[in-house]
Structure formats: C-alpha cells, structure tokens
Design an enzyme around this catalytic site. Structure first.
Site, PDB file in Angstrom:
ATOM      1  N   VAL A  85      10.278  -7.705   7.406  1.00 27.63           N
ATOM      2  CA  VAL A  85      11.700  -7.413   7.216  1.00 27.63           C
ATOM      3  C   VAL A  85      12.469  -7.333   8.525  1.00 27.63           C
ATOM      4  CG1 VAL A  85      11.342  -6.249   5.004  1.00 27.63           C
ATOM      5  CG2 VAL A  85      11.340  -4.900   7.129  1.00 27.63           C
TER       6      VAL A  85
ATOM      7  N   THR B  56      -0.868   9.304   1.424  1.00 29.48           N
ATOM      8  CA  THR B  56      -0.920   7.857   1.569  1.00 29.48           C
ATOM      9  C   THR B  56      -1.893   7.500   2.686  1.00 29.48           C
ATOM     10  OG1 THR B  56       0.848   7.829   3.230  1.00 29.48           O
ATOM     11  CG2 THR B  56       1.521   7.662   0.903  1.00 29.48           C
TER      12      THR B  56
ATOM     13  N   TYR C 191      11.824   8.611  14.661  1.00 26.45           N
ATOM     14  CA  TYR C 191      11.624   8.488  13.214  1.00 26.45           C
ATOM     15  C   TYR C 191      12.695   9.248  12.447  1.00 26.45           C
ATOM     16  CZ  TYR C 191       9.476   8.801   8.603  1.00 26.45           C
ATOM     17  OH  TYR C 191       9.243   8.732   7.248  1.00 26.45           O
TER      18      TYR C 191
ATOM     19  N   ARG D 153       0.842  -1.194   0.000  1.00 27.33           N
ATOM     20  CA  ARG D 153       0.000   0.000   0.000  1.00 27.33           C
ATOM     21  C   ARG D 153       0.878   1.246   0.000  1.00 27.33           C
ATOM     22  NH1 ARG D 153      -2.704   1.637   5.724  1.00 27.33           N
ATOM     23  NH2 ARG D 153      -0.793   2.060   6.893  1.00 27.33           N
TER      24      ARG D 153
ATOM     25  N   ILE E  60       3.604  12.962   1.063  1.00 25.52           N
ATOM     26  CA  ILE E  60       2.977  12.140   0.035  1.00 25.52           C
ATOM     27  C   ILE E  60       1.645  11.644   0.594  1.00 25.52           C
ATOM     28  CG2 ILE E  60       3.246  10.170  -1.517  1.00 25.52           C
ATOM     29  CD1 ILE E  60       5.400  12.316  -1.914  1.00 25.52           C
TER      30      ILE E  60
ATOM     31  N   ILE F  99       3.154   4.410  -0.590  1.00 26.84           N
ATOM     32  CA  ILE F  99       4.297   4.648  -1.472  1.00 26.84           C
ATOM     33  C   ILE F  99       4.776   3.346  -2.091  1.00 26.84           C
ATOM     34  CG2 ILE F  99       6.743   5.303  -1.470  1.00 26.84           C
ATOM     35  CD1 ILE F  99       6.032   7.560   0.455  1.00 26.84           C
TER      36      ILE F  99
ATOM     37  N   LYS G 147      15.549   7.670   9.773  1.00 32.93           N
ATOM     38  CA  LYS G 147      15.614   8.050   8.367  1.00 32.93           C
ATOM     39  C   LYS G 147      16.928   8.760   8.034  1.00 32.93           C
ATOM     40  CE  LYS G 147      11.849   6.282   6.798  1.00 32.93           C
ATOM     41  NZ  LYS G 147      11.890   5.199   5.794  1.00 32.93           N
TER      42      LYS G 147
ATOM     43  N   ASP H  54       5.495  -7.775   1.905  1.00 30.58           N
ATOM     44  CA  ASP H  54       4.754  -7.045   2.930  1.00 30.58           C
ATOM     45  C   ASP H  54       4.369  -8.025   4.021  1.00 30.58           C
ATOM     46  OD1 ASP H  54       2.864  -5.219   4.307  1.00 30.58           O
ATOM     47  OD2 ASP H  54       3.033  -4.050   2.454  1.00 30.58           O
TER      48      ASP H  54
ATOM     49  N   ASN I 241      11.522  -0.066   1.078  1.00 32.49           N
ATOM     50  CA  ASN I 241      10.489   0.923   1.376  1.00 32.49           C
ATOM     51  C   ASN I 241       9.793   0.684   2.713  1.00 32.49           C
ATOM     52  OD1 ASN I 241       8.206   2.923   0.658  1.00 32.49           O
ATOM     53  ND2 ASN I 241       7.127   0.959   0.895  1.00 32.49           N
TER      54      ASN I 241
END
EC number: 1.1.1.122
Length: 270
Positions: free
Chosen positions: A63, A189, A154, A19, A187, A21, A158, A40, A89
């Site tokens: 992951v 989403t 976060y 889902r 973005i 991005i 990143k 996923d 991602n």
C-alpha cells in the site's frame, strides 16, 4: 464457506489481510457472505487464506506503492464489477523506541504505511464506493487517543488515522459513503507475540498486556472482524465514529509512573 448473509453480494477489500487482525476481518466478512479481496505484501499468508476461504481472492499489493494500489482497485473492479467496502488495516507497530532513538527517516516510512497507505487506497476507491454508497473502515488504535510510552511515531500515525476518518466522513456524507474507524486495544496477534519476544521477560509482558483490560484478557482478531462487519452492515446511521475494541483498557485510573519513581508522599496525621 459463508455461514451468514449480513453482507451477501458485497465486495470488500482488506489491506494487510494475510494475518493477525486483517485475517480476522477477512474471515468475518467471508462468513457474512461477502466476496473479499485480500491485499498484502506478504504472499504466503494471503495465498493460504485464499485457498482456505471460498469467496476470498488474494492480490499482492504494497500500500506504500501507488501503482500497486491502482492495480488493486482496477483488478477488484475487473473481477467483481463493484466495490462496497474498504478496510484499511495494513500497518506496523515498531519495537519500543525512546524519542532520541527514533529517526526522521523511520518516522516517514511509518507514515507512508500507517497513514498515507490508508489515504491512497481510500482516494482511489472513492469513485466506486460512491456508486455503491459503500463505506470505509480504517483500523486505528486506542493509543492514538491515549498515548503510549516509547512509541511516538506509531501513536502519531494512528492519531492521524482517527482524525482523517472524521474529516473524510464529512466530505463523503453527501455521496452516501460512510467512513468510520475501529481502534483496537491489546489484540493477541503474531505482531503482539513478536513484540513480546523482544522483551527481557516475554511471559511477564504478555501477562501485563492481559491485565491491562478490566476483562482480564486480550481481544481476538475475530472480535475486531465482528466489529468491522457491524460497521459495514447494520450501522447505517454511524459515520465518523471511533469504535473502541479494547476490553475497557481506557477506563478508570491506573499507575502511570514507574513503581521505582521516588515520591514524597505526605504523612497522614494520626
């Protein structure tokens, strides 16, 4: 159905591809002629894309679990015999938290997903990427470079993804493997929508997010997907770069303090 041949015959793994991005990236690579493995831990979105997009297959994978990632890589090679591009991602942006509201445990869990998940898949995929002289695309974030309020864990994860991209680009250049990252801004989403829903005035929050860009709108997942296909295909002389897909959000000056902050502005002599 593929509508182009920019990446025809190539095999791409996209984590968090079910889902947002990730789905936009999956669609872009399928449309470029690639065969895409959707990774996923949420089966519903991945299975739906698999049914919708010929040339895409879904493999259930978390992951943060190395055994899952080993299976993802081995199953990709078993099915297709090669691997040309990995798009890391998978990630998460927690709701706003002041520093005193965060915990070491929560920080570690976010590191496992946002950073170590990227590291693990990349490490396990490198033997095959070296054979194909392929490439790695890491999805970072604009805030990894410029910061974000109430998002210390976060932002840290990143920023580390961007730094790791540059280090890995140096190590893999002798093998012909390119390593780049994309740093999206706002973005639109499902995750953005979920975070906005937590705010006292979701509509005002969304409007603020749109106005953060000089272009006056948020980006779309398809636009991040287009950037990923470009890096994987035409951008042969690019490695170690951070490609900003931000609508210009980082440009110019802006009001950084709260509008309620007391300030002692000097008077201008008449």
């Amino acid at each position: 159905m593929a509508t182009g041949t920019r990446y025809a015959g190539k095999v791409v793994v996209v984590t968090g591809g079910g889902r947002g991005i990730g789905a936009g990236i999956v669609r872009a690579f399928v449309n470029s002629g690639a065969r895409v493995v959707i990774c996923d831990k949420d089966e519903s979105g991945g299975r739906a894309l698999e049914q919708e997009l010929p040339g895409a297959v879904f493999i259930l994978c978390d992951v943060t679990q190395e055994d899952d990632v080993k299976t993802l890589v081995s199953e990709t090679i078993r099915r297709f015999g090669r691997l040309d591009c990995v798009v890391n991602n998978a990630g998460h942006h927690p709701p706003p938290q002041r520093p005193e509201e965060t915990s070491a445990q929560g920080f570690r869990q976010l590191l496992e997903l946002n950073l170590l998940g990227t590291y693990t898949l990349t490490k396990l995929a490198l033997p095959y990427l070296r054979k194909s002289q392929g490439n790695v695309i890491n999805i970072s974030s604009l805030v990894g470079a410029i910061g974000q309020a109430q998002a210390v864990p976060y932002v840290a994860t990143k920023g580390a993804v961007t730094a790791m991209t540059k280090a890995l680009a140096l190590d893999e250049s002798p093998y012909g493997v390119r390593v780049n990252c994309i740093s999206p801004g706002n973005i639109w989403t499902p995750l953005w929508e979920e975070l906005a829903a937590l705010m006292p005035d979701p509509r005002a929050t969304i409007r603020e997010g749109m106005l953060a860009q000089p272009l006056g709108r948020m980006g779309q997942p398809a636009e991040v997907g287009a950037a990923a296909v470009f890096l994987a295909s035409e951008a042969n002389f690019c490695t170690g770069i951070e490609l900003l897909v931000t609508g210009g959000a980082e440009l110019g000056y802006g009001c950084k303090a709260s509008r309620s902050t007391p300030v002692d502005a000097p008077d201008i002599p008449s």
